[in-house]
Enzyme design. Structure first.
Site, mmCIF file in Angstrom:
data_model
loop_
_atom_site.group_PDB
_atom_site.id
_atom_site.type_symbol
_atom_site.label_atom_id
_atom_site.label_comp_id
_atom_site.label_asym_id
_atom_site.label_seq_id
_atom_site.Cartn_x
_atom_site.Cartn_y
_atom_site.Cartn_z
ATOM 1 N N GLY A 1 0.788 -1.227 0.000
ATOM 2 C CA GLY A 1 0.000 0.000 0.000
ATOM 3 C C GLY A 1 0.811 1.264 0.000
ATOM 4 N N THR A 2 1.328 1.638 -1.137
ATOM 5 C CA THR A 2 2.168 2.839 -1.210
ATOM 6 C C THR A 2 2.390 3.161 -2.674
ATOM 7 O OG1 THR A 2 3.468 2.119 0.692
ATOM 8 C CG2 THR A 2 4.516 3.672 -0.758
ATOM 9 N N THR A 3 2.843 4.412 -2.925
ATOM 10 C CA THR A 3 3.477 4.678 -4.212
ATOM 11 C C THR A 3 4.834 5.293 -3.923
ATOM 12 O OG1 THR A 3 1.322 5.238 -5.115
ATOM 13 C CG2 THR A 3 3.233 5.834 -6.423
#
Lengths: 260, 279
Positions: free
Chosen positions: B24-26
């Site tokens: 869950g990240t960019t």
């Protein structure tokens, strides 16, 4: 293979207890289990020809179904006499290259005029792979080892492979991954003793093209390498033209609505 | 970023496509003509399943809510609905003065890895007598990632500047592969960026161009990835040092179907427009 203390930098206690906790939660499995690959390379093809061994593969590394890395070198020179090509988990291949660096360095430091040939490197890799398999902690790769070394009977060509469960053998032509199914039949039909470099490249390209059409994990960027008594040459990456001009491709619905 | 405990035991014999485990990240890292720019979103999400059993086991945050028929529906067995534990986290962490790392995956795992590597690099710098190189920092990250691959869920991008090679970006994805690249993307939001980068990436951009590009990329990913959001943080590292920037929502461009934010509907109505649908 020496296990250095470096191997457990997280602290043996913490690492073990955490994975044990996780296993207890999951209902108990053994401590060191088979992992699964994350970043993977696809087929490697190789064959013996007149001057030595030719090896080729694409320059892609996939992450599941994503073609994530597109400029990865999966064939490397080992020592003076060999090439290694790796498919499977790329981090394990990088680790194997490090082991081979150590091996070739100590070989060099003997300074005895001798150097490890492809047969010896293949044998070393086989031991490494099989012993890891016995610990249920495999290096998730299929490795192709090819080379030429001068022997009492002149230049002796060698080509073999070893995979994650320790299966190993020597052959005139090798393919890993999808290549097992698509390239080996072509190689069996069209390989012959003492092919010229040009013939060998054409044969390898035929296999690469079929894999490009039919292997979802392949990309159109390839590297060909050769090893001869003069040493290793890894050619720069290049792409192949693909053919889509079948009339059936252009008109699949001709004669039948919906093409089926 | 996921902040609950990670269960290392998934089913044995899982298909290789389980490598698509997304985080869950960019995170983004690019090289430009003077150094590197690292960028990231700021959302840390969490989700637990079977909290009835007091067994906090985090599965893939993108997995569908899982209902155990043995417990019956209506029991609190489903996940907590992807709570945003921290909406302004800092995922770009310093390892040394000249090397930073973007973290994706398990928050705990990447924090511990960063702490260890910062500690090692600190000693290494003292012994070496000069700043550590980016390559060494990246390789320390790789060592931990590779040797503990069974237990870690960490995808990282290491970026920095040293006097030998200038700006460099190294990708260390799940499994512990290390790859030097001129740009790198990671985390669950990165799925939405492959096409953008394939289309618009150019080598040798200027610092402003590169910064704009990183912000554009992260904000586009945040627009579509539920697990990414919040603010965009960037860290620029070059010969002159480190510059950190902060782009809150109102400083980001608007994308498709996104609207200009207002304080209240009342302001819009008061704006004199008879048709409330017209802005």
């Amino acid at each position: 293979m020496e296990e250095q203390k470096w191997d457990q930098p997280m602290g043996g206690f913490n690492a073990a207890s955490r994975s044990q906790m996780a296993e207890a939660a999951a209902g108990g499995e053994e401590s060191q289990r088979t992992l699964y690959p994350y970043v993977t390379g696809t087929s490697v093809i190789a064959l013996k020809y007149k001057d030595g061994v030719i090896m080729a593969c694409d320059t892609g590394a996939s992450y599941g179904s994503t073609l994530r890395y597109k400029s990865v070198e999966r064939i490397k020179a080992v020592g003076k006499h060999s090439l290694i090509g790796g498919s499977g988990e790329f981090s394990d291949f990088q680790e194997i290259l490090r082991y081979l660096d150590e091996l070739t360095l100590s070989d060099h430091m003997w300074d005895d005029g001798n150097s490890l040939g492809p047969k010896e490197i293949h044998s070393y890799l086989t031991r490494v792979m099989y012993n890891r398999r016995n610990k249920f902690d495999p290096l998730w790769n299929a490795l192709v080892l090819g080379g030429v070394k001068m022997g009492p009977k002149g230049a002796e060509k060698y080509l073999g492979m070893v995979n994650m469960i320790g299966t190993h053998f020597e052959e005139n032509h090798i393919a890993t991954g999808f290549g097992n199914h698509l390239a080996i039949p072509i190689l069996r039909a069209e390989w012959s003793e003492d092919m010229t470099f040009e013939e060998a490249v054409k044969l390898v390209e035929k296999c690469l093209l079929v894999l490009l059409y039919r292997d979802r994990s392949s990309i159109n960027k390839f590297q060909v390498a050769k090893i001869t008594t003069e040493g290793a040459t890894i050619y720069p990456p290049y792409s192949l033209k693909t053919f889509w001009g079948f009339s059936h491709f252009e008109n699949p619905a001709q004669g039948a609505v919906g093409s089926w | 970023m996921d902040s609950a405990f990670t269960a290392s035991s998934s089913a044995v014999g899982e298909a290789p496509t389980s490598g698509e485990h997304r985080m869950g990240t960019t995170i983004v890292g690019v090289c430009y003509n003077g150094g590197v720019i690292l960028g990231a979103d700021s959302r840390t999400s969490t989700g637990t399943i079977r909290f009835l059993l007091d067994l906090h086991v985090l599965w893939d945050v993108l997995a569908l809510p899982w209902v155990d028929s043995a417990w019956g529906t209506g029991n609190s067995v489903a996940d907590l609905g992807m709570y945003v534990a921290n909406r302004a986290s800092d995922k770009i962490t310093s390892l040394t003065d000249n090397v930073y790392v973007c973290r994706s995956g398990s928050a705990a795992d990447t924090q511990v890895i960063s702490d260890y590597v910062r500690y090692f690099l600190h000693q290494h710098t003292i012994q070496l007598g000069q700043p550590a190189t980016v390559k060494v920092a990246a390789n320390l990250i790789r060592l931990l990632a590779y040797q503990n691959k069974n237990m870690l869920q960490a995808g990282m991008i290491v970026g920095g500047w040293d006097k030998y090679e200038g700006g460099q970006i190294f990708s260390v994805p799940l499994g512990g592969t290390i790859l030097k690249q001129s740009f790198a993307i990671g985390g669950s939001g990165s799925s939405y960026l492959y096409a953008l980068l394939d289309h618009e990436w150019r080598d040798g951009m200027s610092q402003e161009e590169a910064e704009k590009f990183v912000v554009k990329a992260v904000s586009l990913a945040m627009a579509r990835d539920g697990a990414s959001g919040g603010v965009v943080r960037t860290v620029t590292i070059n010969a002159d040092g480190v510059t950190k920037n902060f782009y809150p929502g109102n400083k980001l461009p608007l994308w498709h179907e996104e609207l200009e934010p207002h304080n209240s509907l009342l302001d819009i109505l008061a704006g004199g427009s008879p048709d409330p649908m017209v802005q």
